[in-house]
Design an enzyme around this catalytic site. Structure first.
Site, PDB file in Angstrom:
ATOM      1  CG  HIS A 100      -2.105   0.037   0.825  1.00 24.95           C
ATOM      2  ND1 HIS A 100      -3.753   0.633   1.471  1.00 24.95           N
ATOM      3  CD2 HIS A 100      -2.667   1.321  -0.107  1.00 24.95           C
ATOM      4  CE1 HIS A 100      -4.253   1.469   0.947  1.00 24.95           C
ATOM      5  NE2 HIS A 100      -3.992   1.683  -0.001  1.00 24.95           N
ATOM      6  CG  ASP A 123      -6.482  -0.515   4.160  1.00 29.69           C
ATOM      7  OD1 ASP A 123      -6.225  -1.212   5.117  1.00 29.69           O
ATOM      8  OD2 ASP A 123      -5.192   0.433   4.014  1.00 29.69           O
ATOM      9  CG  HIS A 125      -4.451  -2.193   8.541  1.00 35.15           C
ATOM     10  ND1 HIS A 125      -4.346  -3.009   7.588  1.00 35.15           N
ATOM     11  CD2 HIS A 125      -3.932  -2.571   9.802  1.00 35.15           C
ATOM     12  CE1 HIS A 125      -4.264  -4.064   7.472  1.00 35.15           C
ATOM     13  NE2 HIS A 125      -3.744  -4.061   8.748  1.00 35.15           N
ATOM     14  CG  ASP A 127      -2.503   1.836   5.398  1.00 35.18           C
ATOM     15  OD1 ASP A 127      -1.698   0.780   6.688  1.00 35.18           O
ATOM     16  OD2 ASP A 127      -2.974   1.552   4.410  1.00 35.18           O
ATOM     17  CG  HIS A 140       2.014  -1.934   4.430  1.00 39.12           C
ATOM     18  ND1 HIS A 140       1.717  -3.082   3.994  1.00 39.12           N
ATOM     19  CD2 HIS A 140       2.839  -1.839   5.861  1.00 39.12           C
ATOM     20  CE1 HIS A 140       2.149  -3.200   5.391  1.00 39.12           C
ATOM     21  NE2 HIS A 140       2.607  -3.290   6.640  1.00 39.12           N
ATOM     22  CG  ASP A 227      -4.854  -3.224   2.025  1.00 41.61           C
ATOM     23  OD1 ASP A 227      -4.987  -4.713   2.562  1.00 41.61           O
ATOM     24  OD2 ASP A 227      -4.327  -2.603   3.125  1.00 41.61           O
ATOM     25  CG  ASP A 229      -5.107  -5.287   4.645  1.00 44.27           C
ATOM     26  OD1 ASP A 229      -6.186  -4.297   4.748  1.00 44.27           O
ATOM     27  OD2 ASP A 229      -3.887  -4.632   5.092  1.00 44.27           O
ATOM     28  CD  GLU A 272      -0.444  -4.329   1.471  1.00 46.07           C
ATOM     29  OE1 GLU A 272       0.165  -5.187   2.072  1.00 46.07           O
ATOM     30  OE2 GLU A 272       0.299  -3.099   2.141  1.00 46.07           O
TER      31      GLU A 272
HETATM   32  N1  ARG Z   1      -0.953  -0.989   4.241  1.00 41.31           N
HETATM   33  C1  ARG Z   1      -1.819  -2.064   5.281  1.00 41.31           C
HETATM   34  N2  ARG Z   1      -1.387  -3.385   5.167  1.00 41.31           N
HETATM   35  N3  ARG Z   1      -0.558  -1.512   6.533  1.00 41.31           N
HETATM   36  C2  ARG Z   1      -1.051  -2.031   7.773  1.00 41.31           C
HETATM   37  C3  ARG Z   1       0.186  -0.967   8.687  1.00 41.31           C
HETATM   38  C4  ARG Z   1       0.096  -2.031  10.223  1.00 41.31           C
HETATM   39  C5  ARG Z   1       0.172  -1.306  11.107  1.00 41.31           C
HETATM   40  N4  ARG Z   1      -0.889  -0.336  11.639  1.00 41.31           N
HETATM   41  C6  ARG Z   1       1.953  -1.044  10.676  1.00 41.31           C
HETATM   42  O1  ARG Z   1       1.467   0.909  10.393  1.00 41.31           O
HETATM   43  O2  ARG Z   1       3.042  -1.554  10.450  1.00 41.31           O
HETATM   44 MN    MN Z   2      -3.309  -0.723   3.688  1.00 40.47          MN
HETATM   45 MN    MN Z   3      -4.579  -2.873   5.700  1.00 41.93          MN
END
Ligand code: ARG
Ligand code: MN
Ligand code: MN
Length: 300
Positions: A100, A123, A125, A127, A140, A227, A229, A272
């Protein structure tokens, strides 16, 4: 609609530490993205892949808690230039990730062309980390903050301008794993978030209706950053940072269909997809199905 869609692959895996997500663009092409979209009477052009540095096999250097800063920044800059050209030519950029982190490149290329670009961040998350707040040092987990102009200058200044987007033009959907620093930023900046709690309570139709109405009044184009996920890992297992309790296949298709009907989406990326962690390319197939819905399959 005879819109031109320009596909750009970004084999980037340096924004996190699980190898294999660099094969995402291949997995998505193998899952039949071109044929699928050609059936929609769209004019499809595959621009191939952006050239991305390979990871060093021994140690991945961190600068200010930013893993692979130089390579990630360079990769996103190349992507930004390509996306800029595509938007300039009047085509719709469809970016295939890659992790990402590449969203900061896509957004740099797109946002240049809009006064008020909206963003839907689909997502698990937020991010929204910076080098200071990140628990992992993985870039990411930072591209949305970077696009707001928050973070290392090598990242925020891609294409020579910052910020790319405004906090009030963002809607996050599907969040269920937010770090402390991200929660603070969301509150401070007043970012719209529909967490899984809201999706469960309101239902996806209401979440999408509210999101679309919210963005319609204030933006002149909307980028979808999806994303994989964001989906539930039972349905999309080929991702590097899975979080239980995610959006379903059905909810996600409905979301894409409602976005197609809204006619507000001007660019998109699907990121992702990691075929090494996947089951028989299930996640890439999912991505292709969602792209079909986004680009109007249900409107035929
Ligand atoms: N694009 C993603 N899958 N991001 C996941 C980030 C997970 C976590 N918040 C981190 O900063 O490490
Ligand atoms: Mn993401
Ligand atoms: Mn994510």
């Amino acid at each position: 609609m005879n819109q031109k869609i320009s596909i750009i692959g970004v084999p980037m895996d340096l924004g996190q530490n699980r190898r294999g997500v660099d094969m995402g663009p291949s997995a998505i092409r193998y899952a039949g993205i071109i044929d699928r979209l050609e059936q929609l009477k769209l004019d499809i052009e595959d621009l191939g892949d952006i050239k991305i540095a390979r990871p060093a096999h021994n140690n991945q250097e961190k600068v200010d808690n930013l893993r692979n800063l130089k390579e990630v920044s360079e990769g996103s800059s190349l992507l930004a230039e390509k996306v800029d050209q595509v938007v300039q030519s009047g085509a719709f950029p469809l970016v295939l990730g890659g992790d990402h982190s590449i969203a900061m490149g896509t957004l740099a290329g797109v946002a240049k062309h809009y006064e008020n670009l909206g963003v839907i961040w689909y997502d698990a998350h937020g991010d929204l980390n910076t080098g200071e707040s990140s628990p992992s040092g993985n870039i990411h987990g930072m591209p949305l903050a970077v696009s707001l102009g928050i973070g290392h200058e090598k990242l925020t200044n891609i294409l020579g301008y910052a910020p790319k987007i405004k906090p009030e033009n963002i809607v996050i959907i599907g969040a269920r794993s937010l770090d402390e620093g991200e929660r603070v930023l969301i509150k401070e900046k007043g970012i719209q978030v529909f967490t899984m709690h809201e999706v469960d309570k309101m239902g996806m139709p209401a979440v999408m209706e509210e999101s679309i109405n919210y963005l319609k009044g204030r933006t002149d184009g909307v980028h979808l950053s999806l994303d994989l996920d964001g989906l539930d890992p039972n349905e999309a297992p080929g991702v590097g940072t899975p979080v239980m309790g995610g959006l379903s296949y059905r909810e996600s298709h409905l979301a894409m269909e409602m976005l197609a009907q809204s006619k507000m989406i001007t660019s998109a990326e699907f990121v992702e997809v990691n075929p090494i962690l996947d089951e028989k390319n299930k996640t890439a197939n999912m991505a292709v199905g969602l792209m079909g819905s986004l680009l109007g399959e249900s409107l035929l």
